[in-house]
Design a protein around this motif. Structure first.
Motif: not given
Length: 1019
Positions: A509-525
Motif C-alpha cells: 500500500g505504501g509503495i503506491a503513494g511514493v513517486d518512483w523515478v524512473p516510474a519502472s521502479g514501482e513495478n520492480r519493488i
C-alpha cells in the motif's frame, strides 16, 4: 585558444590592426580576469576552502528558513575503502538534487551518513588477524568490536574528504553513522518494536548461508554469477502409494505395495519402476524427504530397450518421466532405445530414498519418500520431478511444511560439513573456507553409483547466488534464525490486530503513494515485496547491533520473547551511553534483567542484526530526531518531501529494508520520492575490473581535469540506465566544458562595459534582443520543470545547446560589431548589454547545481564578495511578458535564410575569393513569401555579418548557392563595394565621408566622438 568572429578576425587582430591610429583603445572589447584555461584541479580546492570559511552550509540553512522542506536522506555507503566511480555518480546526483531544489525555493538539506556495522568491516579485521596469526575466537568480543569501530572511523574520514572534493555540500561536520551510540540505541528500540507487535519470531528455516563468512545472508546481500555445477539424474524406486492424503505422526499412512497399486496405472510387472529426479546439488540428496511433481505435466513409464552394457541405465529398467523431457533424459543417460509403456498419475506415489538399505547407513535413510504436487515444478529442464530437501531450499521447505510431512532434517553444519549423525558422509564438506567446492558432491555421487541409483551425471553453467562480500557461492541450510513475518497480522499495543493488516499489505500500500523515478521502479519493488519470504534479520557475527531481547525456551522448539518496557528501556539507555558493546560485557544479562527475572531462565540473544535492518532504521535516528531534517507532516501529503536516492540494486537493499522497517513500525514508507540510477560501465559497456584495466577512478579524473568534469559527465548521461565512462567520453566532456567556459568568459568580458544606468527597457529593444529574452522565458520553464523532475540530462542539453548554438554561434557573433564598435549612446549596444545581464543572471544560477565550482568562480568574477555565493541564490523569476512566440517564429525563418548565406560565403572563402565575410555583400533571392516578409524586417548584413546585403524577391540565377532543406532561397556571393573601415573592418562607400575621421564609417566616427567626450568628462 584565440576567439574568432564569424568574419574571420581574431579579437586581438580587431584591436591591433589600426594601432597606428590607436583605434584599439576605442573598441569596447571584452575585459575579464576570468581565465580561459580553467585549472580546475587547482581552483576547486580553493573554492572548497572558501565555502568552509564562509560557512556556506550554515548560510544555506538560514536562507532556507520558512521554505517548504526537501530532505535528501543519504543512503549510507560502507566505511571500508576509497570511493569508486559508482560512489562519485551517486554523490554527484545527490548534490545536484539538493542544490537544484534549493534554487527552486526549498529548504533543501543533505546530511551525509555511513553504514558501519556488519561483515565487510568485520571481514577486514579478520584478514588482519589472519595475517598476524591471531585467532579471532580467542579475542574478547568487546575488544574485537572496538577494533571494528576504529577501522570504520578511519575510513569515514577518508571518504568524507573524497566526497567533499566532488563538490558535495552538506553537514559534513555532523554526519550520521550507524555505529554512533544514539543510533545503536535506536536500532535496538526498532527491533524491539517488532517483538512487541508480534512480527519478530525465531524459526528454523533454510536460509542462504555463507560457509566462508559463517553467517546467514539476506537476498539483498547476494549477487548472482555464473557457476558450474555437477548435475545428476537419480532413481527413487517406487514402493507403493498413499491410500489417503491424511497423515499420522508426520508420515504418510495407508501404504500399499506397488504390486497392488492398480489405481496409479502401474502394472504389477512394473513394480520395479523408479521416479527419476535431476539436481544441480548432489550434496542435498542426504537431506531428501520428498519428491515434487506438477499437475500440469504429463508423465509416463518408460522402459529402456537399448543401452551400452556398461551403462548406469540398464536395459529393462523402468523410469517415470515427464513426456516432454524423456528424450533429453535418455540422451544424458546414453540410452539408445526406449519405449513409452503407460501414462502415470504420480499423485499418490511413494518412493524409497535412493540410499535406503545401503550398508553402513544403519537405517538412516529407510523412510518413505512421498510424491506431492508443487506449483514450482516445470517441464523446462530436468525430468519433470524435483527432489525435495526441505532443509536446503525455500520452495522445498514451504511445500514440505504445507504437506505436513514431518520434521525438517539438519544435515549440514555452519562450516559446510555434514553433521556427525549423517551416515556415509559425516565430515565431508560441501564447500571449504575459501568458497571452493568440497568433497561432498563426489562422496554422494559415489554412494549413489554404488547403490545403483544413478543413471547420468553432467555439468551445468548457470547463475548461482554468491555472497557479495566474499564473492563465494552460498548454500541453503536449515538453521534457527530470527525472522520478521511478512504475512502475520500486526498486533497493536493492546494486543488486538486487524485482519489483513500485515507487513506485506502495508508495504504494498505504501509503495503506491511514493513517486518512483524512473516510474519502472514501482513495478520492480512491488514484485519484490509481493514475492519475498519472511525477512531473516539475524546474523551469526560479532560486529553490529544485537537482537537485544531475552528469550525463554518453551520446550517445543519455540521461544518466548521477554516483553518488558523496563528491561527494554534499560537496554536502550545503556546503548545510548556506552554503545551496543554494553550487551556483550560481563554481567550484561543480570544488569538488564534486574531483580525481576531469573538470568538462568531467560537467555540473552547474541545474534546481531542484519546490517540492512540498521540502514533500514536510519530514518528513525535522523529524519525523526534532527531538527534540520524533520518534515512538518506525516511523510505523505503537504509541501515537504523526503527523497531516497541510490543505485537500482537498492530496490532489494536500502529502499526495501527501509520500506519494511518503517511500514512495520509506523505504518507508512519513510520516503516520498525514490530515485534510482544505473551502474557505471566502461566505454564498451563492460563492467569495470582491475584485471581488465578499464577502471576509471574518480580521484584520477579530478586530479587531471577537475570535479566539474565528472559532474558534467553525470548530468550529460541518462542516469536511469547504466552509464559509460572512459578516456574518449571524458575527452568529449572536457571539450563541451571548454565551450561552456568560453561562453561564460565572453559574457563576463562583455559585461565589463555594462552600466545599470544605461539599461534599456524591453519595449525599446531591437527585435533580436527581444527574441533572446523570449528564449530565456522558454528556458526558464524547461530548467525549472527538468530540475523538478530530476531530469538533469534535459537541463544540461538545453543549457549547452543554448550557450553554444544560440549564444556563441549566433547572438554573440551577430552582436559583436555593435558591442565593440557602436557609440556609447547606441540603443542596440545598450540593449545587448541589458540582455547579456539578464542572460548572465539566469545562466550562471541555472548551471550552478551541475557545475558548482565553475558557476561560483564565474559569479564571484562579476560580483566579488567576502561571504556571497551563487549557491545562495534561487532561480530568478523571468517576466512572462518576454514571451513572444510570433517573434520567435520570425527569427526561426531569419536564421534559415542566414544559414544559406553562411553556406554561400563558406564556398567563397574555401575558393579564396574572399577572406572574411565582411568582404561580401551577398544578393539574397527569396521566393517564399513568409521568409521574405521575415527577413525584410531586419538588417541582413548585420545578421549575416557582411558589409552589405541585398534582398531580391525572385528565384535567382541557376548558379546561385542553395541548400536542399531551405527551398525558396538562393544566394549570390557578390563582393562589397567601398573602402575598408580602419576601426570596424566593414567595407562601405561611406568611409571617408567624415572629414574628421576619413578612414572610418560615419557610425565609427560618431563612436569616436562620444568616447572622446566621455573621457574628457571623466577627467
Amino acid at each position: 585558444m584565440t576567439s574568432r568572429n564569424s568574419d574571420g578576425r581574431s579579437e586581438n587582430e580587431a584591436a591591433g590592426e589600426s594601432a597606428a591610429r590607436d583605434y584599439s583603445s576605442t573598441l569596447f572589447l571584452p575585459q575579464t580576469d576570468f581565465p580561459m584555461r580553467a585549472g580546475l584541479p587547482q581552483r576547486e580546492p580553493e573554492l572548497l576552502a572558501r565555502w568552509e570559511r564562509i560557512d556556506l552550509y550554515g548560510q544555506q540553512r538560514k536562507e532556507g528558513e520558512g521554505r517548504p522542506r526537501f530532505v535528501l536522506h543519504d543512503g549510507p555507503p560502507y566505511a571500508n575503502g576509497n570511493i569508486h566511480i559508482g560512489h562519485a555518480l551517486n554523490k554527484i546526483l545527490k548534490d545536484v538534487v539538493v542544490r537544484s531544489q534549493g534554487a527552486l525555493g526549498h529548504d533543501s538539506n543533505y546530511v551525509p551518513g555511513w553504514d558501519c556495522h556488519g561483515l565487510p568491516i568485520e571481514w577486514k579485521i579478520e584478514e588482519q588477524y589472519r595475517a598476524k596469526g591471531k585467532n579471532k575466537d580467542e579475542v574478547p568480543v568487546v575488544e574485537f568490536r572496538q577494533e571494528c569501530r576504529a577501522f570504520a572511523e578511519g575510513w569515514i574520514d577518508v571518504q568524507r574528504a573524497e566526497f567533499k572534493r566532488l563538490g558535495v555540500e552538506g553537514d559534513w561536520s555532523h554526519p550520521y553513522v550507524t555505529m554512533s551510540y544514539d543510533a545503536e540505541a535506536q536500532i535496538a528500540r526498532e527491533i524491539v518494536k517488532f517483538a512487541s507487535n508480534g512480527l519478530l519470531y525465531r524459526g528454523s528455516k533454510p536460509v542462504m548461508w555463507s560457509v566462508v563468512e559463517r553467517t546467514a545472508l539476506a537476498e539483498a546481500e547476494v549477487e548472482y554469477h555464473d557457476h558450474t555445477s555437477t548435475t545428476i539424474y537419480v532413481k527413487f524406486p517406487v514402493t507403493g502409494y498413499r491410500e489417503s492424503d491424511a497423515t499420522a505422526g508426520g508420515l504418510p499412512k495407508g501404504l500399499k505395495p506397488a504390486s497392488e497399486a492398480d489405481d496409479i496405472h502401474l502394472f504389477p510387472s512394473y513394480e520395479g519402476a523408479s521416479v527419476v529426479i535431476w539436481t544441480t546439488t548432489p550434496w542435498t540428496i542426504p537431506g531428501n524427504r520428498a519428491i515434487a511433481f506438477s499437475k500440469d505435466v504429463t508423465y509416463a513409464v518408460y522402459e529402456v530397450t537399448e543401452a551400452p552394457a556398461d551403462n548406469w541405465a540398464k536395459v529393462g529398467e523402468h523410469f517415470i518421466l515427464a513426456d516432454k523431457l524423456a528424450g533429453e533424459v535418455f540422451k544424458a543417460a546414453r540410452v539408445t532405445g526406449w519405449e513409452r509403456r503407460k501414462e502415470v498419475d504420480p499423485t499418490h506415489l511413494v518412493c524409497a530414498h535412493p540410499l535406503a538399505g545401503v550398508e553402513g547407513t544403519k537405517g538412516y535413510f529407510d523412510f518413505p519418500v512421498p510424491v506431492v504436487a508443487g506449483d514450482f515444478v516445470t517441464e523446462e529442464t530436468g525430468t519433470g520431478f524435483v527432489h525435495i530437501a526441505p532443509g536446503h531450499g525455500a520452495d522445498d521447505f514451504n511445500l514440505y511444511i504445507a504437506e505436513r510431512l514431518g520434521e525438517v532434517p539438519h544435515t549440514v553444519g555452519p562450516d559446510g560439513r555434514y553433521y556427525d549423525h549423517v551416515p556415509l558422509f559425516a565430515g565431508h564438506r560441501v564447500m571449504d573456507d575459501k568458497g571452493k567446492d568440497g568433497d561432498a558432491n563426489d562422496a554422494v555421487i559415489k554412494a549413489l553409483a554404488a547403490a545403483d541409483k544413478l543413471i547420468a551425471r553432467g555439468r551445468l553453467k548457470h547463475q548461482y547466488p554468491h555472497s557479495w562480500r566474499s564473492k563465494a557461492p552460498v548454500i541453503f541450510r536449515n538453521t534457527p534464525q530470527w525472522f520478521i513475518a511478512m504475512d502475520k497480522d500486526i498486533a497493536a499495543a493492546d494486543g488486538s490486530s486487524t485482519k489483513g493488516d500485515t507487513l506485506r499489505a502495508r508495504a504494498l500500500g505504501g509503495i503506491a503513494g511514493v513517486d518512483w523515478v524512473p516510474a519502472s521502479g514501482e513495478n520492480r519493488i512491488t514484485g519484490m515485496i509481493e514475492n519475498r519470504p519472511d525477512w531473516v534479520v539475524s546474523r551469526q557475527r560479532a560486529w553490529g547491533v544485537p537482537i537485544a531481547v531475552f528469550v525463554k525456551d518453551r520446550g517445543d522448539g519455540t521461544v518466548e520473547i521477554l516483553r518488558d518496557e523496563q528491561v527494554n528501556r534499560r537496554i536502550a539507555d545503556a546503548f545510548a551511553a556506552e554503545g551496543a558493546d554494553a550487551w556483550y560485557k560481563e554481567g550484561a544479562a543480570r544488569r538488564f534483567l534486574g531483580n525481576d527475572y531469573d538470568a538462568n531462565e531467560w537467555t540473552k540473544v547474541d545474534d546481531i542484526l542484519d546490517v540492512w535492518f540498521d540502514s533500514g532504521s536510519t530514518h528513525a535516528f535522523t529524519l525523526e530526531v534532527r531538527a534540520d531534517l524533520k518534515v512538518n507532516r506525516a511523510f505523505t501529503g503537504g509541501p515537504d518531501r523526503v527523497m531516497y536516492l541510490e543505485g537500482s540494486d537498492q530496490h532489494r537493499g536500502w529502499f526495501h529494508s527501509s520500506l519494511l522497517e518503517s511500514c512495520g513500525t509506523r505504518g507508512r514508507p519513510p520516503y516520498d520520492v525514490v530515485l534510482t540510477h544505473g551502474f557505471v560501465l566502461d566505454e564498451q559497456g563492460r563492467k569495470m575490473s582491475k584485471s581488465v584495466g578499464n577502471v576509471v577512478a574518480p580521484q584520477e579524473v579530478i586530479k587531471s581535469s577537475g570535479a566539474d568534469i565528472l559532474r558534467l559527465w553525470v548530468c550529460a548521461s541518462d542516469y536511469s540506465d547504466d552509464l559509460r565512462i572512459g578516456p574518449e567520453i571524458l575527452k568529449t566532456t572536457v571539450e563541451t566544458y571548454r565551450k561552456l567556459r568560453n561562453t561564460l568568459r565572453w559574457l563576463l568580458g562583455s559585461l565589463h562595459h555594462y552600466r545599470e544606468a544605461e539599461r534599456i527597457a524591453y519595449a525599446d529593444m531591437p527585435a533580436l534582443e527581444r527574441m533572446v529574452l523570449h528564449r530565456l522565458v522558454e528556458l526558464d520553464a524547461t530548467v525549472r520543470e527538468a530540475y523538478a523532475a530530476f531530469d538533469f540530462k534535459r537541463v544540461n542539453a538545453a543549457l549547452t545547446a543554448f550557450m553554444t548554438s544560440e549564444l556563441s554561434a549566433f547572438y554573440f557573433d551577430v552582436r559583436k560589431d555593435a558591442l565593440y564598435c557602436d557609440p556609447i549612446s547606441s540603443v542596440t549596444r545598450r540593449a545587448c548589454l541589458t540582455v547579456l545581464d539578464e542572460v548572465f543572471n539566469r545562466l550562471v544560477v541555472w548551471l550552478a547545481p551541475i557545475l558548482p565550482f565553475t558557476a561560483e568562480e564565474t559569479w564571484l568574477s562579476r560580483f566579488p564578495s567576502e561571504t556571497g555565493s551563487v549557491h545562495l541564490v534561487t532561480f530568478p523569476e523571468t517576466p512572462a511578458k518576454w514571451r513572444d512566440d510570433v517573434l520567435a517564429d520570425e527569427w526561426r525563418k531569419i536564421r534559415l535564410v542566414r544559414r544559406v548565406v553562411l553556406g554561400a560565403l563558406e564556398v567563397e572563402r574555401a575558393a579564396k575569393r574572399i577572406g572574411s565575410s565582411l568582404e561580401a555583400a551577398p544578393v539574397i533571392h527569396v521566393t517564399d513569401p513568409n521568409l521574405f516578409t521575415a527577413v525584410s524586417a531586419v538588417d541582413l548584413a548585420e545578421v549575416c555579418i557582411t558589409s552589405d546585403a541585398h534582398l531580391v524577391p525572385d528565384e535567382g540565377p541557376s548558379g546561385a548557392f542553395r541548400l536542399p532543406d531551405v527551398p525558396g532561397v538562393a544566394v549570390v556571393a557578390a563582393k562589397a563595394v567601398g573602402e575598408k573601415c580602419a576601426r570596424s573592418w566593414k567595407i562601405s562607400p561611406l568611409v571617408g565621408t567624415d572629414p574628421e575621421f576619413p578612414d572610418v564609417t560615419p557610425r565609427d566616427a560618431m563612436a569616436l566622438r562620444e568616447l572622446a567626450a566621455a573621457r574628457r568628462a571623466a577627467e
